[in-house]
Design a protein around this motif. Structure first.
Motif, PDB file in Angstrom:
ATOM      1  N   UNK A 147       0.770  -1.225  -0.015  1.00  0.00           N
ATOM      2  CA  UNK A 147      -0.085  -0.021  -0.215  1.00  0.00           C
ATOM      3  C   UNK A 147       0.678   1.438   0.002  1.00  0.00           C
ATOM      4  N   UNK A 148       1.886   1.292   0.835  1.00  0.00           N
ATOM      5  CA  UNK A 148       2.789   2.515   0.890  1.00  0.00           C
ATOM      6  C   UNK A 148       3.371   2.685  -0.341  1.00  0.00           C
ATOM      7  N   UNK A 149       3.810   1.529  -1.001  1.00  0.00           N
ATOM      8  CA  UNK A 149       4.668   1.600  -2.309  1.00  0.00           C
ATOM      9  C   UNK A 149       3.671   2.413  -3.289  1.00  0.00           C
ATOM     10  N   UNK A 189       0.869   4.264  -2.659  1.00  0.00           N
ATOM     11  CA  UNK A 189       0.508   5.767  -2.475  1.00  0.00           C
ATOM     12  C   UNK A 189       1.829   6.584  -2.692  1.00  0.00           C
TER      13      UNK A 189
END
Lengths: 433, 291
Positions: free
Chosen positions: A318-320, A322
């Motif tokens: 998810x972080x990647x 976003x």
């Protein structure tokens, strides 16, 4: 640590450990034993179940046929014009069959005995003959050697006859048994694969009863359930996992969903009666309504498993997404859902398998009706496999016992196929990260 | 060292935040950052930044400039707030529900916490490389092409191919993967994966790259490659890097910022910080008295 630092009357640490070691190993063995015992218990139950069902049911997959010489003369049939479909449809087929039975056993006299004689073949034989006549009008006026389905009592008797020494006479009397023996001797009885069982809908006559109606009903009901519950369930799960704020309202929703998963299914049936049939005035017995009721029942399962699958997607992914500027929706659609898909599909299929075996809520909405026609769509009255099993298990005819078991086998077959599909899909779609 | 509390953010990741303030030399009295936190041609300018996790304050009054094409290293003991501060710079902290950021954070004069500002273009301008290599479970090509695709940088296949190639070249990964662009990115080694993540970040041509301990999961050889890469990238990009390794900070950065218990203690030229620190806490940290 060494022994000389300790007082001599005290056992050393390693002695104590060794002393306890045997005890520990025994405890471990017992612990493992409990597990093995429970698995064995389960396996034994399963073996019993399967031997019982298969032992009772395998005979339903064959059906005995009786050969008769039938004179298809136009006078007895009452056909004056073979091109008139009305006449062909209304002709007295049973009459010619009865006559051929009388000719086969000329010694039979008296109304009562003759009726017993006629009962040797299925009373649906006339329809079978009509179908043959319609398929090939040329046979009018000839004498044909044709096979007719044996009546269910006769069929059961012949099957028990060939199975073992103990003969189940059932409703056949000695006179009929004599005729059957004579037919068997003359090689005029044949056991064939029971295609009728897979081609017909339900019937009051066991030999004409089939599960095709129930299979199609189940299929249509499952289709409606899948099409409704999967998108709704996934959408709800995505919202609750990704968008919903954490407050007492979402907590309440979560508690309710978890509780709904444990609500007895008949309650959903009552809800379906009240809402879909009572409020919206939808007809009873429809796969459409059945599917909607089962959707209500399956939704909690799908939502819970989908949420778990979404939660299991690693936060790093998810972080990647976003981090390089994906919007939340892009993150969900491009990364979270594809990774969660195997888990969500497994949940959906397990939910559907549960719905496939569900009887109680469908009884409430009238899918228990006696329906002979094979449904052609979601708006044709239908019944489903488990309800069909329920109906047959309740029937007094002996021949329905084997058909009940056979239907259970078919239902189990469907469940095994669905679970295998779930495993296959999971293997297929699973991606490593 | 100090006690920390783990708070789970919205994405389920553990975020270490400071809990108890353990007695350190006069830390409560520190209100000023020593050294030179501000510079002339600032790409990003932060003033009076306060960050709260719920009721707990994690960052106190931090003011810092990151100059154009500069590499700023942020060092400090665990839980000192350096990662939290870094994640404020492209609003990655937005994913943590209880996190609140106050103060002024500007990217070329534009307030990045302006409620009207869209975070999607912001994150395209301020890219991020994470601690653990996190390639998408897709092919190498798709990993790099993902950013340009979602931002609609190009519709033409040839142009996209070119972006992928240049990005991979800039991340010095091209020679190793050019024959297997369609194989999964997760099949690469850890160091290659991290360089793939860097390539993915630079594919959208950001102005600033934030790196959150990019080498902490890598072996020394892979680390050396990344460090070399950072030096090359600094020609075109502005870089802020959080690191636990003081040697790394010394090797790659122009300026070094020392964080301690949520406060920015000292910012100076890297050489000065490591040879002649102004603040006693900085000195204590780099000489290994705590950390």
């Amino acid at each position: 640590m060494s022994s000389n630092t300790q007082s001599s009357n005290k056992p050393s640490t390693i002695d104590l450990v060794n002393k306890n070691l045997a005890k520990r190993y025994r405890a471990e063995k017992r612990f493992r034993g409990y597990g093995i015992a429970s698995i064995l218990f389960g396996l034994i139950c399963l073996v019993f179940l399967f031997t019982d069902i298969i032992g009772k049911g395998y005979t339903a997959f064959v059906q005995n046929y009786i050969q008769l010489e039938v004179q298809l003369d136009a006078d007895t049939l009452g056909i004056s014009d073979i091109n008139d479909p009305n006449q062909v449809a209304m002709a007295n087929y049973m009459g010619v069959i009865k006559r051929s039975l009388r000719e086969r056993f000329p010694e039979v006299t008296g109304r009562r005995d003759k009726r017993k004689l006629y009962a040797l073949v299925s009373n649906g034989s006339g329809f079978d003959l009509r179908k043959q006549m319609e398929a090939d009008p040329e046979i009018l006026g000839t004498t044909q050697s044709l096979w007719f389905m044996a009546d269910d009592d006769v069929d059961t008797y012949i099957k028990s006859y060939s199975k073992d020494g103990k003969v189940f006479t059932g409703r056949t009397d000695e006179m009929q048994q004599g005729w059957i023996a004579s037919l068997i001797e003359a090689d005029q009885v044949e056991s064939r694969f029971n295609t009728v069982f897979f081609q017909n809908g339900d019937s009051r006559e066991p030999e004409q009863a089939g599960i095709r109606g129930a299979i199609m009903g189940s299929l249509f009901t499952m289709l409606v359930t899948l099409l409704l519950s999967f998108p709704i369930g996934v959408a709800a799960a995505v919202y609750l996992e990704e968008y919903a704020p954490k407050n007492k309202w979402t907590d309440l929703i979560e508690v309710n969903i978890n509780n709904l998963a444990a609500v007895p299914s008949i309650i959903f049936g009552l809800l379906g009666v009240a809402i879909f049939i009572g409020m919206f005035g939808m007809p009873r017995s429809l796969p459409l309504v059945g599917g909607m009721v089962l959707t209500l029942m399956t939704l909690p399962t799908i939502i819970i498993s989908s949420r778990a699958a979404i939660k299991a997607v690693p936060p790093s992914i998810r972080e990647a997404a976003l981090g390089i500027g994906a919007s939340k929706m892009q993150m969900i659609l491009h990364h979270v859902l594809p990774l969660a898909m195997p888990g969500m599909l497994t949940g959906a299929i397990i939910g559907l398998a549960q719905a496939l075996g569900e009887t109680a809520p469908l009884l409430m909405i009238g899918m228990v009706a006696f329906i002979v026609d094979v449904p052609g769509g979601v708006t044709d009255p239908a019944t489903v496999l488990p309800v069909q099993i329920f109906l047959w298990s309740d029937s007094p005819e002996r021949a329905f016992v084997e058909r009940t078991s056979a239907a259970i086998m078919v239902l189990l077959g469907f469940l095994i196929v669905m679970n295998a599909l779930a495993v296959w899909l999971r293997k297929r779609l699973e991606r490593r990260w | 060292m100090e006690a920390t509390a783990n708070i789970e953010n919205a994405t389920g990741e553990k975020v270490e935040i400071m809990n108890d303030v353990v007695a350190q030399p006069n830390v409560d009295d520190i209100h000023e950052t020593v050294g030179s936190p501000f510079c002339e041609n600032a790409k990003m300018a932060m003033r009076d930044v306060q960050v709260y996790y719920g009721d707990k304050q994690a960052i106190f009054d931090v003011g810092l400039d990151i100059g154009k094409n500069e590499v700023v290293a942020m060092i400090g003991p665990s839980g000192c707030g350096k990662s939290t501060f870094l994640r404020c710079l492209n609003r990655m902290n937005d994913t943590i529900d209880i996190c609140r950021v106050e103060g002024s954070l500007k990217l070329e004069g534009q307030d990045i916490y302006d409620p009207k500002l869209d975070v999607v273009p912001l994150r395209a301008r301020v890219g991020m490389v994470f601690q653990k290599p996190n390639p998408f479970p897709k092919s190498i090509y798709d990993n790099v092409a993902y950013g340009p695709r979602i931002h609609g940088l190009t519709n033409r296949k040839a142009e996209l191919d070119e972006i992928v190639e240049t990005s991979l070249r800039k991340a010095s990964l091209w020679d190793e993967v050019k024959d297997r662009l369609q194989s999964p990115g997760t099949g690469l080694s850890g160091g290659q994966q991290q360089r793939l993540c860097i390539a993915r970040t630079i594919a959208v041509s950001p102005e600033v790259i934030l790196m959150d301990e990019p080498c902490s999961a890598l072996d020394p050889i892979a680390t050396a490659k990344i460090e070399e890469l950072i030096a090359e990238l600094s020609e075109n990009f502005t870089i802020a890097i959080v690191t636990h390794s003081m040697q790394q900070a010394a090797r790659v950065s122009n300026r070094t910022a020392y964080f301690h218990l949520g406060k920015l203690i000292e910012v100076n030229d890297t050489e000065k910080v490591f040879t002649n620190p102004e603040h006693e806490l900085t000195e204590a940290y780099i000489t290994g008295r705590f950390g």
